[in-house]
Each structure stands twice: as structure tokens, then as C-alpha cells.
Design a protein around this motif. Structure first.
Motif: not given
Lengths: 251, 260
Positions: B59-60, B64-69, B131-133, B137-139
Motif C-alpha cells: 500500500v505505502s 509513493v510511486v503514484f504520488a511521485s509520478l 492506496i488512494l488515500a 496524503l503523500v502527494l
């Protein structure tokens, strides 16, 4: 020994000569360049001298397209071609290096300028060899000395084979040995048919390298002539005073 | 100054009491110590523990991968270009870095619940919802830290890149690459935030056994049930991961210093 640039100058798709038409530049009501009009000769190295704050570097930036003039125009023989990456290039007073090896710095510039892939290795080798940096090709560029970085910056331009190369006081922070290395490299680049336009504070250097020399003062282009005439027979009082090491306004 | 001394004194006494209490519940509890059992759970690779840790990492890391992309190009653009509202946007993302995870969990819950705008996809109480949440949060962290890291680099390289006539896209990628060491720190910071939070995943995931149970929600639940063994074991793993992350940050930063 030297491989002349395939498509530089003297041919139909040359972007030279460079013409400035009534170029003004002002910031916050401050007139930094006023009414500069000139057509540079299409061949030969041009050196620009003048006191601090004369607008020399600014003029270089405007010619290279980093800044747009407030008024007036920069015209090339082929204006569309002048915008093509790699056709004109510039080296700054303090060399700008990527946080990568010397080789990768050159490769990045060649890729950005769309140098054909099959030519890159040859040009890289040639450029590093002329800059006497072949033995340092894998070293991080940021770890090199000031003189080495400046040579690397010139090698990077060499690899791009531009038609015109702007140099902003390329030897300002260097020791005499480094200066002679850099001057030799500039000379080598000029020999390939690339026009050099160089700002310098070193009058002897302007004389050594220039075919033509311009004198700027207070945002104006005061005098432009063949280098020999420029130094032996200055036309304006301002230039005579400058060459004598005096500030015309204060005398 | 005297007041500070009193406060420090009280704090010290309080911490000492806490340590004594933790020692008692971990080492002197009943027949076998919870701490020792927890260590055994970790070293023996207990299947339940492994499942929970694996889901947590999945999940984490995905978040992080999605937020980074998504966030790195946005951060790069914000470092490179000035546009109306840029200052407000920077302030917004800086503030969102400190967004309470439960609030974000609530918002995502409302989005994903049956009556919500994304309700038809039935994502609530799934790992995907978590994962969405966590991505959301990380974005802000990724965007804000990327912008910070690349702003100075942009000043350094703007004229060189302009001179090379780089396109905006090429310029953004070049900047991201030049800032790679700083960005690795950004990634790790994002991962640290995602892996340590409990509020958001608890609300949108629901802590369902074998489905959405992760380390933090598990620790919260086991502790409230008074079963410290699994909670401690998961705590050990979580703290180890956090230490590992920080060690990696240090190594990366040392490397960065060496290269510049």
C-alpha cells in the motif's frame, strides 16, 4: 587534423551575418542598452570591450536570445534556422555544469541539440581531445577545477558545432596557464568556421583573438572596427581614454 | 528559567515511570515475556505477521510511486515557471504537508462511500482505497519538497537550458535528474509519512483481517485489545523500517555531498 563543420557558414543555410536593428533594453525605467544598430561581419572573431556596466554581457544575452530587447530586432540571415538547437551556443562567465561526468555533460548537450546519434561518439572524442580533457572524461564535471570546467564548457560547444558562439568573459577567473589553454581552444573553434563573439576585459586578449572589436559604454555601441585599427587608431575620444586606462567622463 | 527546570523535572520523572511500566509489561508479564515472544514472531517469519507487513509495504510503496509520478512533474513545473497564483499554490501544498491523516481519510471515505461520487466502483474497504488515500496524503509532500529541491537548481541551470533551447518537458526531466539525490530524500520522506500513518488507512480500509489490515491499524487494534505480543512484533518491524529509511536518507545525503 581539424574536421571543418559540415554545414557551417558560407553556405546557403548559414544564419550569419547577425544584424541588430535599433536594439533598446530597459528594466524598471532604467535604460541599459540604447539604440544599438549594427551588422556584424559574417566571418572572423568579434571581441567586445568596455567598462563595467556598459551592457556587454546584456548585449550578448540578447543576441543569443536569452532576453528579448524592449525595442528593436535581432535579425539573422535565416531567422528560422537561428532558433534550431545547436546552431548558436554560449559559454557563461562561470561555466554551468550538470552534476554528471564530463562525458555525460557533452552527451546531454548533443542530445538536446539533436546531433545524430552516430556522430556523437566521434564529436565527443574530438572535443575532449582539443580541450585536453580526454584523461578526465569520466570525472564529475563539478569536481573539476575552474580552468578545466571552462575548457569543458568550450568543448561542449565545440561538440555542437554551432555557427556562432557567444563567450562572456570566458577567462575572467582563470590563471595565466588556464587562460592560454582556453584561448588556444577558442582559436581552434574559430578555425572550424564558427564565428566567435566574445566579451572580455582583457584588452591584450581582445587584440590577440579579435578580427573585429567593438567598444561599448553606457549601454551604447560607441565604436566598431577591425581590431588593428581599433587599437592603433581609435576614432572616438571615449575609446582613446578607455585604451589609455582613463574614464572619459571623469577627465 | 525556573519554570523550565520544573517542567523538565516533571518530564524526566514521567519518562522514567513510562520506561519502568513498559519494562514491566514486556519482560515481567506472566510466564513468558511479551517482548521475547514478539521477537520470536519476527524472526520465525510468522505468516500472519508477514501478510500484514507485505500489505503495508504494498500500500505505502504504491502510494509513493503514484504520488511521485504525479507530484514530481508538478513540483518541477512549479520550480521552473512563474504563473498567477503560484505563491498561493505553494502555500497550499506546504500546508497540506501537515494534513491530519484522519481528515483526509474522512474525505476519501465520503468520496468512495456508496452515496459518494466514486461510490459505484465499490472501492471502500479495499487495499485500493488505502492506496488512494495514502497517495493523496503523500502527494503534497512530494510536490512541495520537489519544488524546494529544484528551485535552486533551476536558478543555476535556467540560462544553460535556455541556451540549449530545451523544451519545457526536457528541461523538467533534466532538472529532476540533476536533483536526483535530493529527490530520493523526498521519496523516503513520502514513504515515511505513508507507512507511519494510521488514521487514513483505518477509515477507508476498515482494518479487515486478511484484506485491509496493515501494520499501523493492527498495532492500534491489538493494543486496544490488550494483546501486546503481535502489536510489539509489528512495532519492532515498523520501527526497523523507519530506522532503515533514515539510514538510507543519511547515506544518500552523504553521497550527494561527495558529488558536489
Amino acid at each position: 587534423m581539424l574536421v571543418p563543420n559540415q554545414d557551417v557558414n558560407h553556405q546557403t543555410n548559414s544564419i550569419l551575418p547577425l544584424t541588430l536593428e535599433g536594439v533598446h533594453y530597459q528594466v524598471d525605467g532604467l535604460q541599459l542598452l540604447s539604440d544599438i544598430s549594427i551588422q556584424f561581419p559574417p566571418k572572423g572573431t568579434i571581441t567586445i570591450v568596455g567598462p563595467n556596466g556598459a551592457g556587454k554581457t546584456l548585449l550578448l544575452r540578447i543576441c543569443h536570445g536569452l532576453l528579448s530587447p524592449s525595442q528593436g530586432r535581432i535579425l539573422w540571415a535565416d531567422n528560422a534556422k537561428a532558433l534550431v538547437p545547436g546552431v548558436q551556443s554560449m559559454v557563461f562567465q562561470r561555466p554551468v555544469m550538470l552534476r554528471r561526468s564530463a562525458t555525460d555533460n557533452l552527451m546531454f548537450a548533443m542530445k538536446a541539440s539533436k546531433v545524430p546519434v552516430e556522430q556523437r561518439a566521434v564529436r565527443l572524442e574530438q572535443a575532449l581531445e582539443h580541450a585536453k580533457l580526454s584523461s578526465l572524461k569520466d570525472r564529475p564535471a563539478k569536481k573539476m577545477s575552474g580552468g578545466e570546467q571552462q575548457r569543458l564548457a568550450l568543448a561542449r560547444c565545440f561538440a555542437l558545432q554551432p555557427q556562432i558562439l557567444f563567450l562572456d568573459e570566458p577567462t575572467a577567473h582563470l590563471d595565466p596557464v588556464s587562460i592560454s589553454h582556453v584561448e588556444r581552444l577558442i582559436h581552434t573553434i574559430a578555425e572550424t568556421g564558427c564565428q566567435i563573439v566574445m566579451v572580455t576585459h582583457d584588452l591584450a586578449q581582445a587584440r590577440r583573438l579579435g578580427s573585429f572589436t567593438a567598444f561599448m559604454k553606457g549601454g551604447q555601441l560607441v565604436e566598431f572596427s577591425e581590431t588593428e585599427t581599433f587599437f592603433t587608431n581609435p576614432q572616438s575620444e571615449a575609446l582613446s581614454a578607455f585604451l589609455r586606462g582613463q574614464d572619459f567622463n571623469n577627465n | 528559567m525556573q519554570i523550565n527546570t520544573y517542567i523538565a523535572g516533571f518530564l524526566l520523572i514521567y519518562i522514567a515511570k513510562l520506561v519502568k511500566y513498559m519494562y514491566r509489561i514486556t519482560f515481567m508479564n506472566d510466564s513468558a515475556s511479551s517482548f521475547q515472544t514478539a521477537l520470536q514472531l519476527v524472526t520465525s517469519g510468522n505468516p500472519e505477521l508477514v501478510e500484514i507487513v507485505a500489505l503495508s509495504l504494498k500500500v505505502s510503496l504504491s502510494a509513493v510511486v503514484f504520488a511521485s509520478l504525479l507530484g514530481m512533474p508538478v513540483g518541477a513545473l512549479m520550480a521552473m515557471r512563474s504563473f498567477p497564483g503560484r505563491a498561493a499554490l505553494i502555500t497550499l501544498f506546504n500546508s497540506l504537508m501537515g494534513l491530519p491523516p484522519v481528515v483526509l481519510g474522512l474525505v476519501v471515505y465520503l468520496l468512495l462511500s456508496r452515496a459518494g461520487p466514486l461510490g459505484e466502483y465499490g472501492l471502500l474497504f479495499t487495499p485500493e482505497a488505502m492506496i488512494l488515500a495514502q497517495t493523496l496524503l503523500v502527494l503534497p509532500i512530494i510536490i512541495a519538497l520537489t519544488r524546494q529541491a529544484l528551485s535552486d537548481l533551476h536558478v543555476e541551470y535556467a540560462e544553460h537550458f535556455h541556451s540549449l533551447r530545451l523544451s519545457m518537458r526536457a528541461e523538467a526531466f533534466a532538472l529532476l535528474w540533476e536533483g536526483r539525490y535530493a529527490l530520493l530524500t523526498t521519496l523516503l520522506a513520502g514513504f515515511g509519512r505513508a507507512s507511519a500513518e494510521v488514521g487514513a488507512v483505518m477509515i477507508v480500509g476498515g482494518n479487515i483481517n486478511h484484506v485491509t489490515r496493515v501494520m499501523t491499524t493492527s498495532i492500534a487494534m491489538e493494543t486496544s485489545r490488550g494483546d501486546f505480543t503481535l502489536a510489539l512484533a509489528l512495532g519492532i518491524v515498523l520501527v526497523s523500517i523507519v530506522i532503515l529509511i533514515n539510514a538510507m536518507v543519511s547515506v544518500v545525503q552523504m553521497r550527494e555531498r561527495r558529488h558536489q
